[in-house]
Design a protein around this motif. Structure first.
Motif, PDB file in Angstrom:
ATOM      1  N   ILE A 104       0.840  -1.208   0.000  1.00 22.94           N
ATOM      2  CA  ILE A 104       0.000   0.000   0.000  1.00 22.94           C
ATOM      3  C   ILE A 104       0.872   1.255   0.000  1.00 22.94           C
ATOM      4  O   ILE A 104       0.651   2.190  -0.786  1.00 22.94           O
ATOM      5  CB  ILE A 104      -0.948   0.004   1.221  1.00 22.94           C
ATOM      6  N   VAL A 105       1.888   1.260   0.858  1.00 19.99           N
ATOM      7  CA  VAL A 105       2.789   2.416   0.908  1.00 19.99           C
ATOM      8  C   VAL A 105       3.546   2.571  -0.407  1.00 19.99           C
ATOM      9  O   VAL A 105       3.692   3.687  -0.934  1.00 19.99           O
ATOM     10  CB  VAL A 105       3.778   2.287   2.088  1.00 19.99           C
ATOM     11  N   LEU A 106       4.026   1.447  -0.974  1.00 15.97           N
ATOM     12  CA  LEU A 106       4.735   1.511  -2.248  1.00 15.97           C
ATOM     13  C   LEU A 106       3.828   2.060  -3.345  1.00 15.97           C
ATOM     14  O   LEU A 106       4.265   2.867  -4.178  1.00 15.97           O
ATOM     15  CB  LEU A 106       5.250   0.124  -2.631  1.00 15.97           C
ATOM     16  N   ALA A 107       2.559   1.640  -3.360  1.00 22.33           N
ATOM     17  CA  ALA A 107       1.608   2.156  -4.355  1.00 22.33           C
ATOM     18  C   ALA A 107       1.409   3.656  -4.188  1.00 22.33           C
ATOM     19  O   ALA A 107       1.321   4.406  -5.183  1.00 22.33           O
ATOM     20  CB  ALA A 107       0.272   1.420  -4.228  1.00 22.33           C
ATOM     21  N   LEU A 108       1.345   4.117  -2.935  1.00 21.44           N
ATOM     22  CA  LEU A 108       1.200   5.551  -2.683  1.00 21.44           C
ATOM     23  C   LEU A 108       2.434   6.319  -3.157  1.00 21.44           C
ATOM     24  O   LEU A 108       2.321   7.420  -3.710  1.00 21.44           O
ATOM     25  CB  LEU A 108       0.967   5.802  -1.192  1.00 21.44           C
ATOM     26  N   VAL A 109       3.605   5.725  -2.943  1.00 22.13           N
ATOM     27  CA  VAL A 109       4.848   6.364  -3.385  1.00 22.13           C
ATOM     28  C   VAL A 109       4.893   6.461  -4.907  1.00 22.13           C
ATOM     29  O   VAL A 109       5.239   7.499  -5.473  1.00 22.13           O
ATOM     30  CB  VAL A 109       6.073   5.583  -2.853  1.00 22.13           C
ATOM     31  N   VAL A 110       4.512   5.369  -5.582  1.00 20.92           N
ATOM     32  CA  VAL A 110       4.483   5.373  -7.051  1.00 20.92           C
ATOM     33  C   VAL A 110       3.510   6.434  -7.546  1.00 20.92           C
ATOM     34  O   VAL A 110       3.802   7.189  -8.483  1.00 20.92           O
ATOM     35  CB  VAL A 110       4.092   3.986  -7.593  1.00 20.92           C
ATOM     36  N   ALA A 111       2.335   6.500  -6.910  1.00 23.12           N
ATOM     37  CA  ALA A 111       1.350   7.520  -7.300  1.00 23.12           C
ATOM     38  C   ALA A 111       1.926   8.923  -7.098  1.00 23.12           C
ATOM     39  O   ALA A 111       1.709   9.819  -7.925  1.00 23.12           O
ATOM     40  CB  ALA A 111       0.075   7.347  -6.477  1.00 23.12           C
ATOM     41  N   TYR A 145       5.470  17.651  -5.294  1.00 25.23           N
ATOM     42  CA  TYR A 145       6.391  17.085  -4.317  1.00 25.23           C
ATOM     43  C   TYR A 145       7.545  16.447  -5.054  1.00 25.23           C
ATOM     44  O   TYR A 145       7.336  15.659  -5.977  1.00 25.23           O
ATOM     45  CB  TYR A 145       5.700  16.010  -3.459  1.00 25.23           C
ATOM     46  N   GLU A 146       8.774  16.780  -4.642  1.00 21.35           N
ATOM     47  CA  GLU A 146       9.932  16.155  -5.253  1.00 21.35           C
ATOM     48  C   GLU A 146       9.925  14.653  -4.946  1.00 21.35           C
ATOM     49  O   GLU A 146       9.446  14.234  -3.881  1.00 21.35           O
ATOM     50  CB  GLU A 146      11.217  16.786  -4.724  1.00 21.35           C
ATOM     51  N   PRO A 147      10.462  13.813  -5.855  1.00 28.03           N
ATOM     52  CA  PRO A 147      10.516  12.365  -5.597  1.00 28.03           C
ATOM     53  C   PRO A 147      11.188  12.017  -4.271  1.00 28.03           C
ATOM     54  O   PRO A 147      10.792  11.068  -3.600  1.00 28.03           O
ATOM     55  CB  PRO A 147      11.321  11.839  -6.790  1.00 28.03           C
ATOM     56  N   SER A 148      12.202  12.806  -3.888  1.00 26.96           N
ATOM     57  CA  SER A 148      12.881  12.534  -2.621  1.00 26.96           C
ATOM     58  C   SER A 148      11.935  12.707  -1.435  1.00 26.96           C
ATOM     59  O   SER A 148      11.953  11.913  -0.482  1.00 26.96           O
ATOM     60  CB  SER A 148      14.079  13.473  -2.460  1.00 26.96           C
ATOM     61  N   VAL A 149      11.082  13.728  -1.494  1.00 24.26           N
ATOM     62  CA  VAL A 149      10.118  13.973  -0.416  1.00 24.26           C
ATOM     63  C   VAL A 149       9.101  12.840  -0.354  1.00 24.26           C
ATOM     64  O   VAL A 149       8.755  12.339   0.715  1.00 24.26           O
ATOM     65  CB  VAL A 149       9.413  15.327  -0.624  1.00 24.26           C
ATOM     66  N   VAL A 150       8.636  12.417  -1.541  1.00 25.45           N
ATOM     67  CA  VAL A 150       7.671  11.318  -1.601  1.00 25.45           C
ATOM     68  C   VAL A 150       8.266  10.044  -1.006  1.00 25.45           C
ATOM     69  O   VAL A 150       7.622   9.339  -0.220  1.00 25.45           O
ATOM     70  CB  VAL A 150       7.235  11.070  -3.063  1.00 25.45           C
ATOM     71  N   ALA A 151       9.516   9.749  -1.374  1.00 22.97           N
ATOM     72  CA  ALA A 151      10.169   8.535  -0.881  1.00 22.97           C
ATOM     73  C   ALA A 151      10.362   8.581   0.631  1.00 22.97           C
ATOM     74  O   ALA A 151      10.120   7.584   1.329  1.00 22.97           O
ATOM     75  CB  ALA A 151      11.520   8.351  -1.570  1.00 22.97           C
ATOM     76  N   LEU A 152      10.779   9.729   1.169  1.00 22.48           N
ATOM     77  CA  LEU A 152      10.972   9.848   2.615  1.00 22.48           C
ATOM     78  C   LEU A 152       9.645   9.763   3.370  1.00 22.48           C
ATOM     79  O   LEU A 152       9.568   9.153   4.444  1.00 22.48           O
ATOM     80  CB  LEU A 152      11.680  11.168   2.943  1.00 22.48           C
ATOM     81  N   LEU A 153       8.595  10.378   2.812  1.00 22.03           N
ATOM     82  CA  LEU A 153       7.281  10.270   3.437  1.00 22.03           C
ATOM     83  C   LEU A 153       6.818   8.823   3.473  1.00 22.03           C
ATOM     84  O   LEU A 153       6.281   8.339   4.480  1.00 22.03           O
ATOM     85  CB  LEU A 153       6.265  11.132   2.670  1.00 22.03           C
ATOM     86  N   GLY A 154       7.037   8.113   2.350  1.00 22.57           N
ATOM     87  CA  GLY A 154       6.648   6.708   2.292  1.00 22.57           C
ATOM     88  C   GLY A 154       7.428   5.865   3.281  1.00 22.57           C
ATOM     89  O   GLY A 154       6.861   5.019   3.988  1.00 22.57           O
ATOM     90  N   ALA A 155       8.750   6.090   3.360  1.00 24.84           N
ATOM     91  CA  ALA A 155       9.593   5.327   4.288  1.00 24.84           C
ATOM     92  C   ALA A 155       9.184   5.602   5.733  1.00 24.84           C
ATOM     93  O   ALA A 155       9.053   4.671   6.539  1.00 24.84           O
ATOM     94  CB  ALA A 155      11.058   5.681   4.072  1.00 24.84           C
ATOM     95  N   GLY A 156       8.956   6.869   6.056  1.00 29.43           N
ATOM     96  CA  GLY A 156       8.555   7.218   7.420  1.00 29.43           C
ATOM     97  C   GLY A 156       7.210   6.612   7.786  1.00 29.43           C
ATOM     98  O   GLY A 156       7.031   6.089   8.897  1.00 29.43           O
ATOM     99  N   LEU A 157       6.263   6.654   6.850  1.00 28.55           N
ATOM    100  CA  LEU A 157       4.937   6.089   7.096  1.00 28.55           C
ATOM    101  C   LEU A 157       5.014   4.583   7.314  1.00 28.55           C
ATOM    102  O   LEU A 157       4.394   4.043   8.242  1.00 28.55           O
ATOM    103  CB  LEU A 157       4.010   6.407   5.920  1.00 28.55           C
ATOM    104  N   LEU A 158       5.791   3.902   6.466  1.00 33.69           N
ATOM    105  CA  LEU A 158       5.881   2.443   6.560  1.00 33.69           C
ATOM    106  C   LEU A 158       6.543   2.012   7.871  1.00 33.69           C
ATOM    107  O   LEU A 158       6.086   1.068   8.526  1.00 33.69           O
ATOM    108  CB  LEU A 158       6.663   1.895   5.359  1.00 33.69           C
ATOM    109  N   VAL A 159       7.601   2.696   8.269  1.00 32.84           N
ATOM    110  CA  VAL A 159       8.260   2.365   9.535  1.00 32.84           C
ATOM    111  C   VAL A 159       7.327   2.641  10.709  1.00 32.84           C
ATOM    112  O   VAL A 159       7.296   1.889  11.700  1.00 32.84           O
ATOM    113  CB  VAL A 159       9.576   3.160   9.686  1.00 32.84           C
ATOM    114  N   ALA A 160       6.523   3.694  10.599  1.00 31.55           N
ATOM    115  CA  ALA A 160       5.627   4.078  11.691  1.00 31.55           C
ATOM    116  C   ALA A 160       4.481   3.087  11.881  1.00 31.55           C
ATOM    117  O   ALA A 160       4.097   2.776  13.019  1.00 31.55           O
ATOM    118  CB  ALA A 160       5.069   5.482  11.446  1.00 31.55           C
ATOM    119  N   ILE A 161       3.908   2.586  10.782  1.00 28.63           N
ATOM    120  CA  ILE A 161       2.713   1.737  10.893  1.00 28.63           C
ATOM    121  C   ILE A 161       3.037   0.254  10.988  1.00 28.63           C
ATOM    122  O   ILE A 161       2.167  -0.553  11.336  1.00 28.63           O
ATOM    123  CB  ILE A 161       1.755   1.964   9.704  1.00 28.63           C
TER     124      ILE A 161
END
Length: 432
Positions: A234-241, A251-267
């Motif tokens: 789900i997080v990977l799909a959100l990052v791809v989107a 949003y820069e790709p770097s921001v998207v990737a960091l948001l996705g990584a932070g979300l995945l580690v958090a949940i």
């Protein structure tokens, strides 16, 4: 380039590059040592190296890699890569060349939607597992995939970082890249497959016993943590989107990737320390050193001098200029990373296009994009994806040397750039 700093910067860069090629010392040590010398001789300084968007470390690339490496680190714990490895081998009937073709096509398609670095981060672990299962050497498969990622990434605006820089400067859209670049990319992937059959022919050893063992496996049994897998996908799909919707979200790709990584580690239940241990820190350090060295060449005017000379040579000769820009971009992108090269050439190309009375979709822009994207395949450090794959291979104790990669990359680059030149001539001049 009369300043001694310019010649000193050239000497440092050439020396570091020679050490990387010779592999006398580790490439990370060579890159960081070269960066330190650039700072020591005053070719660049702390503000330029760490804060300048033009000549400093490209933190967008560094943090994009960091974020995606963390996501991949979590996905590794689910058994997803083992599942994909078994699935792909079974679909290819465990025939080595068929497996390579499948992985090359998947990599190329994924690189058009994601950026090519993200794609190789996801595909490389699958490849290593496939090769382990079939007792095949991993290097040919990894090299073929990274070549495919650079060719496939050329197809779209988001597929290769240089394309984003070009689109921003020229005002090009996602659809513009699809119309102009995707047809060429599709043709070159077919050419790459044909070349792989020839270049890696000695690696396609079919082990009937190993093949039978893999064909008997049930891929679903490889999934160790279904809940974590669902969360990760789900997080990977959100990052791809987020990557695809960059023109809308901004949003820069770097921001998207960091948001996705932070979300995945958090949940998820994944331990943060375990996830961070999966990050290829030496690869990130290598990129930082490389960016600082190239920044030294930019700050001392070396790259600007080369670019200006190229612009003066082109003049108003549209066809000759396009071919020269394509060829020079391919050659230089094999020596320095194609991201800072395109960042330097973009304003010069803009002036050339304006002087020729062209618009945003002028052939010069496509010549720059094609040359930079395809030229990155020439050497082991020509593109970000190349360096990432070398780091993954080394960590898996199946290292790929600079020359092992380059002897294949050069052949593919010469063939694909030659065909690309033919494509440019036919599409924009002969049949226009």
């Amino acid at each position: 380039m009369n300043d001694w700093h310019s010649w000193a910067a050239i000497a440092v860069f050439v020396g570091a590059y020679a050490l990387i090629i010779s592999e006398k010392i580790h490439r990370v040590a060579a890159a960081l040592g070269g960066a330190a010398l650039m700072l020591a001789i005053g070719a660049t300084d702390d503000k330029s190296a760490f804060y300048s968007e033009h000549s400093g470390v490209d933190w967008n690339v560094i943090f994009l890699l960091l974020g995606m490496m963390m996501i991949v680190g979590v996905l590794k714990k689910t058994g997803m890569f083992e599942y994909l490895a078994i699935w792909s081998v079974k679909r290819a009937r465990a025939k080595p060349f068929r497996v390579m073709v499948m992985l090359v096509v998947i990599t190329a398609l994924a690189s058009a939607l994601l950026d090519n670095v993200t794609t190789v981060l996801l595909v490389a672990p699958v490849t290593l597992l496939v090769c382990e299962r079939l007792a095949l050497p991993a290097a040919p498969f990894l090299i073929a995939e990274v070549l495919a990622s650079n060719i496939g990434g050329a197809a779209t605006l988001v597929g290769d970082p240089p394309n984003i820089i070009i689109a921003s400067r020229a005002g090009l859209t996602f659809n513009d890249f699809l119309v102009h670049m995707a047809p060429l990319s599709a043709i070159l992937i077919l050419v790459l497959i044909a070349l792989c059959r020839f270049l890696f022919r000695s690696s396609f050893q079919y082990d009937e016993k190993r093949a039978a063992e893999v064909m008997a496996l049930e891929e679903r049994e490889a999934i160790r943590d279904p809940r974590l897998l669902v969360q990760g996908l789900i997080v990977l799909a959100l990052v791809v989107a987020g990557f695809v919707l960059h023109p809308v979200l901004h949003y820069e790709p770097s921001v998207v990737a960091l948001l996705g990584a932070g979300l995945l580690v958090a949940i998820s239940t994944a331990e943060t320390g375990d996830v961070l241990r999966e990050v290829e820190w030496p690869t990130l350090a290598f990129f930082a050193g490389l960016f600082i060295m190239i920044g030294g060449l930019i700050e001392t005017g070396v790259i600007g001098e080369i670019s200006t000379t190229l612009a003066d040579t082109i003049g108003d000769n549209e066809m000759g200029g396009s071919m020269l820009l394509l060829g020079a971009s391919a050659a230089l992108s094999g020596i320095v990373d194609n991201i800072p090269y395109v960042a330097t050439m973009a304003p010069i190309t803009s002036d050339l296009v304006a002087s020729m009375g062209g618009g945003g979709d002028h052939v010069m822009w496509w010549a720059l994009a094609i040359g930079a994207d395809l030229g990155g395949n020439a050497t082991a450090i020509g593109a970000s994806a190349n360096v990432v794959v070398l780091g993954i291979a080394e960590r898996s104790r199946q290292p790929i040397s600079f020359w092992q990669f380059t002897k294949y990359g050069l052949v593919v680059t010469v063939v694909t750039v030659g065909l690309a030149a033919l494509y440019v001539w036919l599409r924009y001049f002969a049949l226009a």
